[in-house]
Motif scaffolding. Structure first.
Motif, PDB file in Angstrom:
ATOM      1  N   TYR A 121       0.827  -1.216   0.000  1.00 29.16           N
ATOM      2  CA  TYR A 121       0.000   0.000   0.000  1.00 29.16           C
ATOM      3  C   TYR A 121       0.853   1.254   0.000  1.00 29.16           C
ATOM      4  O   TYR A 121       0.574   2.207  -0.728  1.00 29.16           O
ATOM      5  CB  TYR A 121      -0.922  -0.011   1.212  1.00 29.16           C
ATOM      6  CG  TYR A 121      -1.899   1.135   1.261  1.00 29.16           C
ATOM      7  CD1 TYR A 121      -2.852   1.298   0.268  1.00 29.16           C
ATOM      8  CD2 TYR A 121      -1.869   2.053   2.306  1.00 29.16           C
ATOM      9  CE1 TYR A 121      -3.756   2.354   0.307  1.00 29.16           C
ATOM     10  CE2 TYR A 121      -2.768   3.102   2.360  1.00 29.16           C
ATOM     11  CZ  TYR A 121      -3.715   3.245   1.356  1.00 29.16           C
ATOM     12  OH  TYR A 121      -4.598   4.293   1.400  1.00 29.16           O
ATOM     13  N   VAL A 401       0.515   6.633  -1.504  1.00 32.39           N
ATOM     14  CA  VAL A 401       0.008   5.272  -1.356  1.00 32.39           C
ATOM     15  C   VAL A 401      -0.356   4.710  -2.716  1.00 32.39           C
ATOM     16  O   VAL A 401      -0.454   5.422  -3.723  1.00 32.39           O
ATOM     17  CB  VAL A 401      -1.223   5.235  -0.424  1.00 32.39           C
ATOM     18  CG1 VAL A 401      -0.830   5.653   0.985  1.00 32.39           C
ATOM     19  CG2 VAL A 401      -2.337   6.126  -0.958  1.00 32.39           C
ATOM     20  N   ASN A 403      -2.785   1.288  -4.696  1.00 32.92           N
ATOM     21  CA  ASN A 403      -4.161   0.814  -4.721  1.00 32.92           C
ATOM     22  C   ASN A 403      -4.446  -0.033  -3.487  1.00 32.92           C
ATOM     23  O   ASN A 403      -3.725  -0.989  -3.189  1.00 32.92           O
ATOM     24  CB  ASN A 403      -4.390   0.000  -6.003  1.00 32.92           C
ATOM     25  CG  ASN A 403      -5.820  -0.451  -6.136  1.00 32.92           C
ATOM     26  OD1 ASN A 403      -6.198  -1.508  -5.650  1.00 32.92           O
ATOM     27  ND2 ASN A 403      -6.623   0.359  -6.802  1.00 32.92           N
ATOM     28  N   ARG A 404      -5.517   0.303  -2.777  1.00 34.03           N
ATOM     29  CA  ARG A 404      -5.821  -0.384  -1.522  1.00 34.03           C
ATOM     30  C   ARG A 404      -6.308  -1.812  -1.766  1.00 34.03           C
ATOM     31  O   ARG A 404      -5.965  -2.732  -1.009  1.00 34.03           O
ATOM     32  CB  ARG A 404      -6.864   0.408  -0.749  1.00 34.03           C
ATOM     33  CG  ARG A 404      -7.189  -0.161   0.625  1.00 34.03           C
ATOM     34  CD  ARG A 404      -8.123   0.750   1.387  1.00 34.03           C
ATOM     35  NE  ARG A 404      -7.517   2.061   1.606  1.00 34.03           N
ATOM     36  CZ  ARG A 404      -8.162   3.072   2.177  1.00 34.03           C
ATOM     37  NH1 ARG A 404      -9.428   2.946   2.551  1.00 34.03           N
ATOM     38  NH2 ARG A 404      -7.555   4.224   2.353  1.00 34.03           N
ATOM     39  N   THR A 405      -7.099  -2.022  -2.803  1.00 31.42           N
ATOM     40  CA  THR A 405      -7.608  -3.363  -3.072  1.00 31.42           C
ATOM     41  C   THR A 405      -6.479  -4.325  -3.411  1.00 31.42           C
ATOM     42  O   THR A 405      -6.434  -5.460  -2.911  1.00 31.42           O
ATOM     43  CB  THR A 405      -8.624  -3.310  -4.230  1.00 31.42           C
ATOM     44  OG1 THR A 405      -9.682  -2.412  -3.884  1.00 31.42           O
ATOM     45  CG2 THR A 405      -9.189  -4.691  -4.507  1.00 31.42           C
TER      46      THR A 405
END
Length: 446
Positions: A121, A401, A403-405
């Protein structure tokens, strides 16, 4: 046979050596600094009678992979922080779940999954620190799982050796003829911005020559990938500059906005290329003329190609008000073009509208990029209270940051891998299970 002209003289050996020394002297100096830091860390570990001086020496070499002192300090800080956090986490796991394999492996898998999520992340050295936190936990806990009373000594030795290596590398790099990050950051930022404007000009120029073949689209895609690679290097230098110069922290949010607007501009530039490749070739001649009018108006704003040092600050400052005026006038200009094409099929008008939208969003991101670029260049001229207020107003946007997924998927995969290897170990009584857990932890976090 080659004949040397009478008026020409062969290059002197002295000039050749001077040119070679000018290019390679920083590398030789860095080699000497690495050797000094390694010897210093080894001597301190031997004087303190630590278990493995090689760990400190290896930390010196890894931390000093870059020549700039700011990057060495940043890398060393996150390496030390990661090893300390991972070692303490291993100590806690052994203290809570000694002789309890099932809850121990569940907790270890959850922790390594969390570290893998964080490493995917966050970017740059934050990611590096979380990688070390994940596998340092396994390195600390697994050798002590059969001997819980030895985990404390393992933690003390590991942390001491790593910290000594990191401190020696940082001190030597910052004291012995330091090489600063700030000049390299300014130069790299100027070069990447110049190359972006050059790619914009090239794309807009080619947009008027239709159709485009796949062979001509490939070099343009490679150029965009090169722009992203250059910007990643700028972001790396910026992270190192934060540790080298405390005043750079006031510019941290400005550089984050620079990175975002730069990548957004590249994204819209790519979208414009795809529109040109897939839609413009089949457009009606009147639609092609409307698209050419829009792209020509945008092309007129782009400054001429800069020389070797890159675009000047004055040229960027002059470009900013032009972009403001163009962005304000573009919706009305696009509406007039669509109104003139009212008799064409909707698919033809949609091509023109899509191109206009891509130009509008690209112009907006480029305008923000120019504004942040000027702020970064002129930050030393601002009053200190203005710089502080700008930094405080953007303090909530201080982290770069990904991509969170995708990071969640990476964390879940790491946890599942640790659980699978632990289950095989428990079920089979495998002698080398501890080594396998360490290996899967390192692989998953990396």
């Amino acid at each position: 046979m080659n004949v040397t002209p009478a008026g020409a003289t062969p290059p002197r050996l002295r000039d050749e050596w001077l040119a070679y020394w000018k290019d390679d002297a920083p590398r030789f100096l860095h080699i000497v600094k690495v050797g000094l830091a390694v010897a210093l860390s080894m001597g301190l570990c031997m004087r303190l009678e630590l278990r493995s001086p090689a760990t400190a020496m290896l930390s010196c070499v890894i931390v000093m992979m870059h020549q700039q002192s700011g990057i060495v300090i940043a890398r060393g800080f996150y390496r030390g922080l990661g090893m300390v956090g991972g070692s303490l986490a291993g100590l806690v796991l052994i203290a809570l779940f000694a002789q309890q394999p099932l809850p121990f492996f569940l907790a270890l898998a959850a922790w390594i999954g969390l570290c893998a999520f964080g490493s995917a992340y966050f970017r740059n050295f934050q990611s590096y620190g979380l990688v070390l936190t994940g596998f340092a936990t396994a390195i600390t806990a697994m050798p002590a799982i059969s001997n819980p009373y030895g985990v404390f000594d393992n933690v003390v030795y590991t942390i001491s050796e790593v910290v000594i290596g990191v401190v020696c590398a940082s001190v030597v790099s910052s004291i012995v003829l330091p090489r600063n990050v700030a000049p390299a950051l300014a130069a790299a930022s100027r070069v990447s911005f110049t190359h972006l404007l050059g790619a914009l000009r090239t794309t807009l120029e080619h947009a008027t020559s239709m159709p485009q073949t796949p062979s001509s689209a490939a070099p343009q895609a490679d150029a965009l990938l090169g722009l992203i690679s250059e910007r990643a290097n700028v972001e790396l230098l910026r992270t190192g500059a934060l540790f080298e110069d405390p005043s750079m922290r006031f510019l941290h949010s400005v550089f984050l906005d620079l990175d975002r607007s730069f990548l957004d501009t590249v994204t819209w530039l790519y979208a414009l290329q795809r529109l040109k490749a897939h839609a413009i070739a089949d457009a009606h001649p009147r639609a092609q003329a409307a698209i050419a009018a829009l792209t020509d108006a945008t092309l007129a704003l782009m400054p001429a190609q800069a020389g070797a040092p890159g675009i000047t600050d004055a040229a960027v400052a002059a470009l900013l008000p032009q972009l403001d005026a163009f962005e304000a006038a573009l919706p009305a200009r696009l509406a007039a073009q669509l109104q003139a094409l009212a008799d064409l099929p909707p698919s033809q008008r949609r091509v023109v509208a899509s191109t206009g939208a891509a130009l509008l969003f690209m112009t907006a991101d480029l305008r923000l990029l120019c504004r942040r670029y000027i702020e970064a260049r002129n930050a030393d001229r601002l009053p200190w209270n203005v710089s502080v207020l700008q930094a405080i107003s953007r303090i909530a946007r201080q982290h770069a940051v990904a991509n969170r997924t995708a990071a969640l998927v990476a964390g879940a995969r790491a946890a599942l891998a640790v659980l699978l290897v632990g289950a095989v170990w428990v079920a089979s009584g495998w002698v080398g299970g501890a080594t396998a857990i360490v290996a899967v932890a390192i692989t998953s976090t990396l």
